[in-house]
Enzyme design. Structure first.
Site, PDB file in Angstrom:
ATOM      1  CG  HIS A 153      -0.578  15.187   0.341  1.00 10.15           C
ATOM      2  ND1 HIS A 153      -1.381  15.037  -0.765  1.00 10.15           N
ATOM      3  CD2 HIS A 153      -1.057  14.307   1.263  1.00 10.15           C
ATOM      4  CE1 HIS A 153      -2.314  14.131  -0.522  1.00 10.15           C
ATOM      5  NE2 HIS A 153      -2.125  13.656   0.699  1.00 10.15           N
ATOM      6  CG  LEU A 158       4.759   4.878  -5.707  1.00 16.02           C
ATOM      7  CD1 LEU A 158       5.606   3.935  -6.545  1.00 16.02           C
ATOM      8  CD2 LEU A 158       5.533   5.337  -4.479  1.00 16.02           C
ATOM      9  NE  ARG A 159       0.139  11.268  -3.251  1.00 19.79           N
ATOM     10  CZ  ARG A 159      -0.947  10.913  -2.576  1.00 19.79           C
ATOM     11  NH1 ARG A 159      -1.934  10.254  -3.175  1.00 19.79           N
ATOM     12  NH2 ARG A 159      -1.064  11.200  -1.295  1.00 19.79           N
ATOM     13  CG  HIS A 219     -10.217   4.222   1.900  1.00 23.25           C
ATOM     14  ND1 HIS A 219      -9.189   5.097   1.731  1.00 23.25           N
ATOM     15  CD2 HIS A 219     -10.944   4.700   2.941  1.00 23.25           C
ATOM     16  CE1 HIS A 219      -9.276   6.067   2.635  1.00 23.25           C
ATOM     17  NE2 HIS A 219     -10.345   5.852   3.373  1.00 23.25           N
ATOM     18  CG  HIS A 232      -1.960   1.023   1.265  1.00 26.35           C
ATOM     19  ND1 HIS A 232      -3.056   0.940   2.083  1.00 26.35           N
ATOM     20  CD2 HIS A 232      -2.094   2.182   0.584  1.00 26.35           C
ATOM     21  CE1 HIS A 232      -3.819   2.002   1.896  1.00 26.35           C
ATOM     22  NE2 HIS A 232      -3.250   2.777   0.993  1.00 26.35           N
ATOM     23  CG  ASP A 273      -2.377   4.919   3.347  1.00 32.00           C
ATOM     24  OD1 ASP A 273      -2.269   5.171   2.135  1.00 32.00           O
ATOM     25  OD2 ASP A 273      -3.338   5.320   4.042  1.00 32.00           O
TER      26      ASP A 273
END
Ligand SMILES: [Zn+2]
Length: 430
Positions: A313, A67-68, A183, A64, A309
């Site tokens: 950001h 990596l955006r 989720h 989990h 997780d």
């Protein structure tokens, strides 16, 4: 497309080998061409590593991470994220699909795999979206996504609020043998909660996200797993009630697994006294009673694995207003040290039991072979320094998110070198 292999023959000398099976004593380990050879090198050694005083173990698996890429490269990209994972001791990570575009097409899965294969750092096994555009309505083509290399179906980041959609997805996934990760938070119950609903949220006057939002949807998702036979993996369980639900269904043989995160094992909602959005995560940090329940669940073997997780950001996003800051904690580089402090130093687990949550546990969740140091296995290994106390210095992070809840803390339990496919993917000394 498999990870590119490093032909270098490396000999690691004098490390103590510890695996999930236990302490296997001090020995040497050689690998070449991306594969473990055993205690004796089978040819001339290119790189000789003195590892006395260190622990050698298979590199960890993380089911989990975010990596955006594509779409949010300002927060993280494949290169920085996979380097960060290797710095955390992880050899393989499962990337979530909540990118822009979402990973809902086979071509995107293939693109990710091909791009990651030539990058240094951890191996990438991408998850694919469960619904098109993560919109929660139209199912993705699970057959084609699996064929393209997706290892999991999930809309993680966004709960699937429509139970019928979850049921149909699980029916497909059961036929395909694909893991569905959920989720589990009821959006109607969680509303605009920014932290755990309880004493602290009331005192601070902040909108709360109640345990029942999580526990009720965990119940739904476990019930769907039991009904459809799909392997359902409950991501980031955070509270006593949700863990009780998982236990209930596991006792009855439902094909359910669950994970906990380093942050939920080590932090509580009391952190919000600082009003610092760095602690804002979904599901939220709970109470010390919940932390106790999670640690107990880990000890009992009810929790199958750790999932970090890792959710990076930008600093601007996470240092703004608490109400509007995004959810997520970037942690993959400190996860092992945080876990050592939260579980091993406290005496809850011994090292092999912690390794089980990072190696065999996630492998079983994913349906993969357990990582091993046996001859012929992939040369994905990590050297750990369990003794040296280090101050968490986010400036050294490989992740683009160079901040987190543990900045400035002194922790023990650090990966010092990680090899992936025989390639030195992380070296703390450089
Ligand atoms: Zn996530």
């Amino acid at each position: 497309m498999e990870k590119h292999v490093d032909a270098t023959r490396t000999l690691i000398r004098g490390a103590r080998i510890v695996t999930a099976a236990g302490d296997e004593g001090v020995t040497d380990l050689a690998f070449a061409n991306g594969v473990i050879e055993g205690p004796e090198p089978r040819g001339p050694v290119d790189v000789d590593v003195d590892a006395s005083g260190l622990v050698l173990t298979p590199a960890f698996l993380d089911p989990h991470v975010h990596l955006r890429e594509p779409g949010f490269e300002v927060k993280e990209d494949l290169a920085s994220g996979l380097a960060a994972a290797a710095a955390g001791g992880f050899g393989t990570v499962v990337s979530m699909a909540n990118t822009d575009p979402a990973i809902d097409e086979p071509s995107l899965v293939r693109w990710l795999i091909e791009k990651a294969a030539v990058l240094p750092g951890a191996r990438l096994r991408p998850a694919a979206a469960l619904t098109m555009g993560l919109k929660g309505t139209q199912l993705t083509d699970a057959v084609a996504l699996k064929e393209a290399g997706a290892v999991m179906l999930t809309d993680d980041g966004i709960p699937v609020s429509d139970g019928e959609v979850m049921r149909r997805a699980c029916e497909w996934a059961a036929d395909l043998g694909l893991v569905v990760q959920t989720h589990s938070e009821d959006p109607a119950l969680r509303r605009d909660g920014v932290m755990n609903e309880g004493e602290v949220s009331e005192r601070l006057g902040l909108p709360g996200n109640p345990r029942i939002a999580e526990a009720s949807m965990v119940y739904r998702d476990c019930a769907i797993a039991a009904f459809t036979g799909a392997r359902v993996h409950i991501a980031h369980v955070t509270c006593r009630e949700a863990l009780d639900v998982v236990a209930h269904f596991k006792e009855r043989g439902a094909p359910v697994t669950c994970e906990v995160t380093p942050q939920h094992l080590s932090l509580t909602d009391a952190a919000f006294d600082t009003f610092d959005p760095v602690y804002k995560v979904a599901p939220p940090l709970r109470t010390s009673d919940d932390v106790d329940a999670l640690r107990e669940g880990v000890k009992r073997g009810l929790v199958d694995c750790i999932g970090t997780d890792h959710a990076p950001h930008t600093r601007d996003e996470k240092h703004g207003d608490l109400l509007s800051a995004p959810f997520g904690i970037a942690n993959v580089e400190v996860a092992f040290a945080v876990l050592c402090e939260a579980l091993v130093t406290t005496g809850d687990l011994d090292l092999p039991a912690l390794l089980r949550l990072l190696q065999d546990g996630p492998a079983r969740v994913m349906g993969w072979d357990a990582p091993t140091l046996a001859a012929g296995a992939p040369a994905d290994v990590v050297l750990l320094d369990l003794d040296t106390a280090r101050v968490v210095d986010p400036a050294t992070f490989k992740s683009k998110a160079k901040f987190g809840p543990w900045d400035g803390q002194t922790l023990r339990g650090w990966p010092v070198k990680t090899w992936v496919a025989g390639h030195l993917a992380f070296d703390r000394a450089t």
